[in-house]
Structures are given as structure tokens and as C-alpha cells.
Design a protein around this motif. Structure first.
Motif, PDB file in Angstrom:
ATOM      1  N   VAL A  75       0.817  -1.213   0.000  1.00  0.00           N
ATOM      2  CA  VAL A  75       0.000   0.000   0.000  1.00  0.00           C
ATOM      3  C   VAL A  75       0.857   1.272   0.000  1.00  0.00           C
ATOM      4  CG1 VAL A  75      -1.646   1.317   1.416  1.00  0.00           C
ATOM      5  CG2 VAL A  75      -1.982  -1.134   1.081  1.00  0.00           C
ATOM      6  N   LEU A  76       2.000   1.244   0.656  1.00  0.00           N
ATOM      7  CA  LEU A  76       2.817   2.456   0.823  1.00  0.00           C
ATOM      8  C   LEU A  76       3.134   3.210  -0.469  1.00  0.00           C
ATOM      9  CD1 LEU A  76       5.408   1.782   3.672  1.00  0.00           C
ATOM     10  CD2 LEU A  76       3.583   3.490   3.618  1.00  0.00           C
ATOM     11  N   LEU A  88      -5.996   5.192  -5.419  1.00  0.00           N
ATOM     12  CA  LEU A  88      -6.685   3.908  -5.524  1.00  0.00           C
ATOM     13  C   LEU A  88      -6.608   3.315  -6.936  1.00  0.00           C
ATOM     14  CD1 LEU A  88      -9.778   4.629  -3.278  1.00  0.00           C
ATOM     15  CD2 LEU A  88      -7.727   3.332  -2.720  1.00  0.00           C
ATOM     16  N   CYS A  89      -5.519   2.611  -7.195  1.00  0.00           N
ATOM     17  CA  CYS A  89      -5.404   1.867  -8.435  1.00  0.00           C
ATOM     18  C   CYS A  89      -6.202   0.556  -8.266  1.00  0.00           C
ATOM     19  CB  CYS A  89      -3.938   1.577  -8.755  1.00  0.00           C
ATOM     20  SG  CYS A  89      -3.095   0.613  -7.491  1.00  0.00           S
ATOM     21  N   THR A  95      -6.968  -5.304  -3.071  1.00  0.00           N
ATOM     22  CA  THR A  95      -6.297  -5.647  -1.813  1.00  0.00           C
ATOM     23  C   THR A  95      -7.118  -5.174  -0.619  1.00  0.00           C
ATOM     24  OG1 THR A  95      -4.102  -5.578  -2.807  1.00  0.00           O
ATOM     25  CG2 THR A  95      -4.209  -5.255  -0.423  1.00  0.00           C
ATOM     26  N   LEU A  96      -7.595  -3.943  -0.672  1.00  0.00           N
ATOM     27  CA  LEU A  96      -8.382  -3.401   0.441  1.00  0.00           C
ATOM     28  C   LEU A  96      -9.706  -4.142   0.597  1.00  0.00           C
ATOM     29  CD1 LEU A  96      -7.629   0.405   0.049  1.00  0.00           C
ATOM     30  CD2 LEU A  96      -6.564  -1.241   1.611  1.00  0.00           C
ATOM     31  N   HIS A  97     -10.327  -4.545  -0.497  1.00  0.00           N
ATOM     32  CA  HIS A  97     -11.559  -5.334  -0.409  1.00  0.00           C
ATOM     33  C   HIS A  97     -11.288  -6.690   0.249  1.00  0.00           C
ATOM     34  CE1 HIS A  97     -14.642  -2.893  -2.225  1.00  0.00           C
ATOM     35  NE2 HIS A  97     -13.861  -2.613  -3.263  1.00  0.00           N
TER      36      HIS A  97
END
Length: 125
Positions: A75-76, A88-89, A95-97
Motif C-alpha cells: 500500500v505504501l 486507488l489503483c 487488496t483493500l476489499h
């Protein structure tokens, strides 16, 4: 890993710890996890660039959001600012989902466990 660019003033690990409120031991852990990078001076001391202050604050915010260091490493590169704001690509959204789904399952599991435990306690007692 956010790589130190070498621009700006070098910050020793103690100064980085003071400015971020994170212990030197934890900063070394972040380095071991590939979250921050350090250069070594001729004396062997770790030095960080000014950007490391923001990066450590981003790491702390993302940890507080429940992300693991492994996920934070991915994420960084999409993080901007200390809050941080995320670019937000599609890969990051996926990944976040996945992380949210895992948290939802953990919450559901804890509710089931709590209900089972509560079954052993008499009502009102």
C-alpha cells in the motif's frame, strides 16, 4: 519499500524515533519488514531522509486501520501525506476489499464465539 532519496537532511534513528513517537526498535522492525529504508553512515549508524518521518506516520495510520505490515508494504507506494490519502489503483482496491472481507469474517467469528460463551452464563447473571 520507500527508498530514501538522499535529498534533504539525514536523520539518525533516535531523532526519527523522537519525531514520530516510535521506538528505535520498532523502526528497525519496519526496516526489516521492507517498510522504510536507511542508509549507513561511515560510522555504521542508520540514517534516514526527512521523508521517513511521513512514511513512519503513514505506517502507523495504516496499522491503526488494521492492515498487516505485509499489506502495508504493498500500500505504501500509493500513500500520500501523513493521514495518508491513497491513490486507488485497481490492484490496491482489490487488496483493500480482501482485507475488509477478512475483517468481516473475523468479526462474524467473534460474534459466534461470544454467543457460544454467553450460552454458559445464566440470564441476568
Amino acid at each position: 519499500m520507500k527508498v530514501n532519496s538522499g535529498e534533504g537532511n539525514a536523520v539518525l534513528i533516535g531523532e526519527l524515533a523522537r519525531r514520530t513517537g516510535v521506538s528505535p526498535r520498532l523502526l528497525r522492525y519496519y526496516e526489516d519488514q521492507g517498510l522504510i529504508g536507511a542508509r549507513r553512515g561511515a560510522n555504521g549508524y542508520r540514517t534516514y531522509d526527512e521523508g521517513a518521518v511521513t512514511t513512519v506516520r503513514q505506517i502507523r495510520a495504516l496499522l491503526a486501520a488494521g492492515l498487516s505490515t505485509e499489506v502495508i508494504r504493498t500500500v505504501l507506494p500509493c500513500a500520500e501525506g501523513e493521514e495518508p490519502q491513497l491513490e486507488l489503483c485497481p490492484e490496491l482496491v482489490a487488496t483493500l476489499h480482501r482485507e475488509l472481507a477478512a475483517m468481516d469474517e473475523a468479526i462474524a467469528s467473534m460474534r459466534r464465539t461470544r454467543a457460544a460463551l454467553a450460552g454458559y452464563v445464566p440470564p441476568g447473571g
